[in-house]
Design a protein around this motif. Structure first.
Motif, PDB file in Angstrom:
ATOM      1  N   GLY A   1       0.816  -1.209   0.000  1.00 59.83           N
ATOM      2  CA  GLY A   1       0.000   0.000   0.000  1.00 59.83           C
ATOM      3  C   GLY A   1       0.851   1.261   0.000  1.00 59.83           C
ATOM      4  O   GLY A   1       0.400   2.324  -0.391  1.00 59.83           O
TER       5      GLY A   1
ATOM      6  N   ASP B   1      -6.549   0.598  -3.852  1.00 58.82           N
ATOM      7  CA  ASP B   1      -7.476   1.091  -2.823  1.00 58.82           C
ATOM      8  C   ASP B   1      -8.292   2.278  -3.326  1.00 58.82           C
ATOM      9  O   ASP B   1      -9.481   2.394  -3.035  1.00 58.82           O
TER      10      ASP B   1
ATOM     11  N   GLY C   1      -8.003  -3.808  -2.329  1.00 59.86           N
ATOM     12  CA  GLY C   1      -7.203  -4.623  -3.255  1.00 59.86           C
ATOM     13  C   GLY C   1      -7.808  -6.003  -3.447  1.00 59.86           C
ATOM     14  O   GLY C   1      -7.971  -6.488  -4.575  1.00 59.86           O
TER      15      GLY C   1
ATOM     16  N   ASP D   1      -9.565  -7.640  -6.801  1.00 58.21           N
ATOM     17  CA  ASP D   1      -9.045  -8.930  -7.251  1.00 58.21           C
ATOM     18  C   ASP D   1     -10.208  -9.924  -7.463  1.00 58.21           C
ATOM     19  O   ASP D   1     -10.315 -10.576  -8.499  1.00 58.21           O
TER      20      ASP D   1
ATOM     21  N   GLY E   1       1.698  -6.560   0.503  1.00 56.66           N
ATOM     22  CA  GLY E   1       0.277  -6.926   0.519  1.00 56.66           C
ATOM     23  C   GLY E   1      -0.264  -7.362  -0.834  1.00 56.66           C
ATOM     24  O   GLY E   1      -1.090  -8.277  -0.922  1.00 56.66           O
TER      25      GLY E   1
ATOM     26  N   ASN F   1      -2.130 -11.313  -4.424  1.00 56.57           N
ATOM     27  CA  ASN F   1      -2.880 -11.389  -5.682  1.00 56.57           C
ATOM     28  C   ASN F   1      -2.396 -12.577  -6.519  1.00 56.57           C
ATOM     29  O   ASN F   1      -1.290 -12.565  -7.060  1.00 56.57           O
TER      30      ASN F   1
ATOM     31  N   ASP G   1       1.009  -6.796   6.217  1.00 54.88           N
ATOM     32  CA  ASP G   1       1.894  -6.440   7.330  1.00 54.88           C
ATOM     33  C   ASP G   1       1.696  -7.377   8.522  1.00 54.88           C
ATOM     34  O   ASP G   1       0.568  -7.723   8.867  1.00 54.88           O
TER      35      ASP G   1
END
Ligand code: KG4
Ligand code: ZN
Length: 388
Positions: free
Chosen positions: A184, A214, A227, A231, A318, A322, A352
């Protein structure tokens, strides 16, 4: 040895305890305790992270999370010997900006014995400086109370280690390694020529890829962080066929490894604003947006691979959750036919967390070889860079 790791760089509060042994490259480790609190529900309402609210939430949650991690690691021995007035004063001073946190910590220390921890590591950057400071000051207070070395850890190095969270992987790592870090806050291509040796060969010139996810999610009415939702929606779009939308692939052909996602985000905004999108149109937006992002990320990674001929390709952050992206990376490697192995974050470690910080911190502990930094000199640095 047992290492306690603390992560507060953004909107996840993490405390983990790892048992780590061995040398750099022949490291063995085990998670003894891992507690994580996501502040998503707090920030959802605003569509993004509010640093001051994040800071407060970290301060409220650190002691409960520490207690939970110690409990899981079976390291809680009740003992009603109170901490001395002098130590209380020192802790209050270290946590003078977080009075309630100081109180909660002293209460915990009054209840339990010093646990079997040998070192503490804490994320000191990059990230949101106000939230980083909460973790850093808390770690300093704990290191003082338990008389332990304090190891500053780099959040991005943590994201790299999240993909090495396997003893076999660590032992088999071959350099050079190219890491695509996509989160992010960051989008970077990094070359590692050896452990601890980093060169940032490309990065975003504006928005991070996760940030673009985002923001686009928000434009089409999806909840923060978005996100994961994009996806999911993109899969539904793909099942239907071609997207109705067409978005640009910024910097696809630029002669470097840099990225730019702000133009892509604006292109989406331009095409969706003032429109009441149907569910099917939202799926098409998600599909085309994800196609654009994946295409750019793969192309730039290809450039890095061509130029630096790595033995290992790694993805962290993060956005590494995906599957379409990791699938495309694998396909790209398969098509090349050279023997580059792809490492992706262990399950649950792409976002995180403190576990990845614990492993990165252990490596830094080994590197320090007893020459630890003075805890007083550790500062939060929101702009910390791997290559500095
Ligand atoms: O690494 P991370 O947890 O926090 C930072 O260090 O920034 O990354 C969070 C980012 C968010 O922007 C989130 O939307 C994105 O990762 N993300 C995803 C997916 N899951 C999380 N982006 C694309 N596809 C996903 N499946
Ligand atoms: Zn991160």
């Amino acid at each position: 040895m047992n290492i306690l790791a603390i992560e507060t760089s953004c909107d996840e509060t993490g405390v983990a305890i790892l048992q780590c042994d061995g040398e750099i490259g022949s490291t063995s480790f085990k998670i003894l305790g891992n507690s994580l609190f996501s502040q998503i529900e707090i920030h959802k309402e605003y569509g993004g992270v509010f640093p001051m609210m994040a800071k407060r939430a970290h301060a409220e949650n650190l002691v409960p999370l520490l207690r939970a991690a110690l409990g899981e690691a079976e390291m809680i021995q009740l003992n009603d010997e109170r901490v001395s007035d002098e130590l209380s004063r020192e802790l209050e001073e270290l946590l003078s900006r977080e009075k309630d946190l100081a109180g909660a910590l002293i209460e915990l220390l009054n209840e339990i014995d010093v646990p079997k921890i040998d070192a503490i590591t804490v994320t000191h950057g990059p990230g949101l400086e106000p939230t980083l400071w909460v973790g850093v000051n808390f770690a300093k207070a704990l290191a003082k109370a338990w008389n332990l070395p304090l190891i500053p850890a780099d959040h991005m190095e943590g994201h790299i280690f999240s993909a090495l969270f396997d003893e076999q992987k660590i032992a088999s790592i071959q350099f050079p390694l190219v890491a695509l870090l996509a989160s992010g806050g960051h989008t970077q291509l990094v070359v590692m020529s050896d452990w601890f040796s980093y060169e940032i060969i490309g990065e975003t010139l504006d928005d991070a890829v996760g940030e673009a996810y985002d923001k686009v999610a928000r434009m089409i009415g999806l909840p923060y962080p978005g996100g994961k939702e994009i996806d999911e929606l993109s899969k539904a779009g793909r099942e239907k066929g071609e997207s109705l939308f067409s978005f640009p692939r910024p910097m696809l052909h630029s002669n470097d490894c840099n990225f730019s996602f702000s133009g892509l985000k604006t292109a989406v905004l331009y095409q969706v604003k003032d429109r009441d999108l149907s569910e099917s149109e939202k799926e098409d937006v998600a599909q085309e947006f994800q196609d654009a992002v994946v295409e750019v990320l793969i192309k730039k990674t290809e450039r890095a691979v061509d130029e630096f001929s790595p033995q290992t390709l790694l993805i962290g952050g993060g956005v590494a959750a995906n599957k379409e992206l990791t699938g495309a990376l694998q396909k790209f490697l398969d098509n090349r036919g050279d023997e580059i192995s792809l490492l992706t974050p262990a399950k649950g470690l792409s976002g995180d967390n403190a576990v990845m910080i614990g492993l990165a911190g252990y490596f830094r502990y080994l590197k320090a070889n007893g020459a630890y930094v003075d805890p007083d000199s550790i500062v939060a640095n929101g702009n910390l860079r791997l290559d500095k």
